[in-house]
Scaffold this active site. Sequence first.
Site, PDB file in Angstrom:
ATOM      1  N   TYR A   1      16.531 -82.592 -31.218  1.00  0.00           N
ATOM      2  CA  TYR A   1      17.817 -83.194 -31.512  1.00  0.00           C
ATOM      3  C   TYR A   1      18.923 -82.147 -31.672  1.00  0.00           C
ATOM      4  CZ  TYR A   1      19.319 -87.818 -33.263  1.00  0.00           C
ATOM      5  OH  TYR A   1      19.844 -89.062 -33.431  1.00  0.00           O
TER       6      TYR A   1
ATOM      7  N   LYS B   1       3.966 -85.021 -35.463  1.00  0.00           N
ATOM      8  CA  LYS B   1       3.258 -85.385 -34.239  1.00  0.00           C
ATOM      9  C   LYS B   1       2.480 -84.145 -33.776  1.00  0.00           C
ATOM     10  CE  LYS B   1       2.571 -88.451 -31.063  1.00  0.00           C
ATOM     11  NZ  LYS B   1       1.675 -89.570 -31.281  1.00  0.00           N
TER      12      LYS B   1
ATOM     13  N   ASP C   1       3.105 -91.872 -35.251  1.00  0.00           N
ATOM     14  CA  ASP C   1       2.881 -93.246 -34.772  1.00  0.00           C
ATOM     15  C   ASP C   1       2.096 -94.054 -35.807  1.00  0.00           C
ATOM     16  OD1 ASP C   1       1.031 -91.339 -34.098  1.00  0.00           O
ATOM     17  OD2 ASP C   1       0.359 -92.297 -32.264  1.00  0.00           O
TER      18      ASP C   1
ATOM     19  N   ASP D   1      14.658 -89.707 -37.736  1.00  0.00           N
ATOM     20  CA  ASP D   1      15.718 -90.577 -37.233  1.00  0.00           C
ATOM     21  C   ASP D   1      15.172 -91.998 -37.054  1.00  0.00           C
ATOM     22  OD1 ASP D   1      18.249 -91.166 -36.199  1.00  0.00           O
ATOM     23  OD2 ASP D   1      17.570 -90.872 -34.156  1.00  0.00           O
TER      24      ASP D   1
END
Length: 402
Positions: free
Chosen positions: A149, A216, A269, A293
């Site tokens: 980002y 992740k 996830d 986010d």
Amino acid sequence: MPDKVYIKDGKLIIPDNPIIPFIEGDGTGPDIWRATRKVVDAAVEKVYGGRRTIEWKEILAGEKAFHLTGKWLPEETVDAVREYIIAIKGPLTTPVGGGFRSINVTLRQELDLYACVRPVKWIPGVPSPLLHPEQVDVVVFRENTEDIYAGIEWQAGSEGAEKIREFLNTRMGCNVPEDAGIGIKYMSKTASERIMRKALKYAVENGRKSVTVVHKGNIMKYTEGSFKNWCYSLAEREFKDIVMTEKELLSYGGNAPEGKIVVKDRIADNMFQQMLLRPSEYDVIVTPNLNGDYLSDAVAAQVGGLGMAPGANIGDFVALFEATHGSAPDIAGTGKANPGSLILTAVMMLEYMGWKEAAGMILRGLETAISKKIVTNDLAKQMEGAKEVKTWEFADVIIASM
Ligand code: NAI
């Protein structure tokens, strides 16, 4: 006498009459700001009876700044937030057009506000898609400065993309297609550690039970995976006597001893499932930028959406408190805007200042107003038997309920 907030011996010192700069905001900003200011002033007066007051100081950004100064974000505004340390802002419209950097992003970067902090807790009566929204009570610490980002990217076919592609393909053994846009994701030990430190300090100061690192790292081992490892090692190094891991928890039959904070991690996830299926198991959450986010908006939706979600961007001391929604130009001036998010943001600000009694009073006033079903248009549409009031009337209902 109004005075500045200052730092002494590594601690924030809040005078009894602090000067707090505010940015009114665009669109619905002026409406929700006026409502918020009225509620805050009333609570501070009720609780402290004149012993404490806030001296509000307007600083300019967005459309108002552009009309008055020709600049969307005058340097004096950035300097004032730095100088006065604590400030609050309404939403700002990002002007559409090439090359314009969002004012919000600029403020975060210029002031190194590296932690985006979002407490998410249900207020009884607010319409929610969950059967048990009362089980959600988390505070998300999202890293603000790094990750994909951060904006290092090149358009497909551009000179930059071509240079990077050639380097990757000829020197690094990659196989990036010719027509690919390229973005760079980076995460440093320094930035990972400082967000974890902030999350842990918050957990300690607020009697929270756990800190969950969301990453992740199973796929992106040297960015997200390292983020997780750096978070654990920081906890072990700087908070040794206070923290324990989930594994260690097993030897206590799953119940942490009083005063201990459990540090755990979840793959991103899985975390989205966990927040829907077992929200009560999560407390403070710390995560890199992109996961944060998505996660902070998704979690806010579980308790009724962004209209009621507060937020702040915080650096080492400097803190800019802001509503999480945008400027909602479609309803500006109509009295339909819900000031709830900015009011809860002010509650967060008062807590940061240590004025917990005033913060608690506003929260109870807001809860009572909602339990009486006297609410703004957005909530009234979803609540059976609700009485709809305008933005500014809602402020009066809260004050009367305090
Ligand atoms: P938005 O959050 O302004 O509006 C989305 C929807 O939610 C609209 O239907 C709006 O009417 C409704 N809504 C928003 N706040 C509300 C409130 N307080 N009460 C009742 N309903 C509310 O998002 P949108 O339309 O994508 O963005 C509008 C502008 O705001 C853009 O220029 C965007 O860049 C900016 N923005 C600024 C933010 C900030 O200053 N932190 C954050 C997000 C967007």
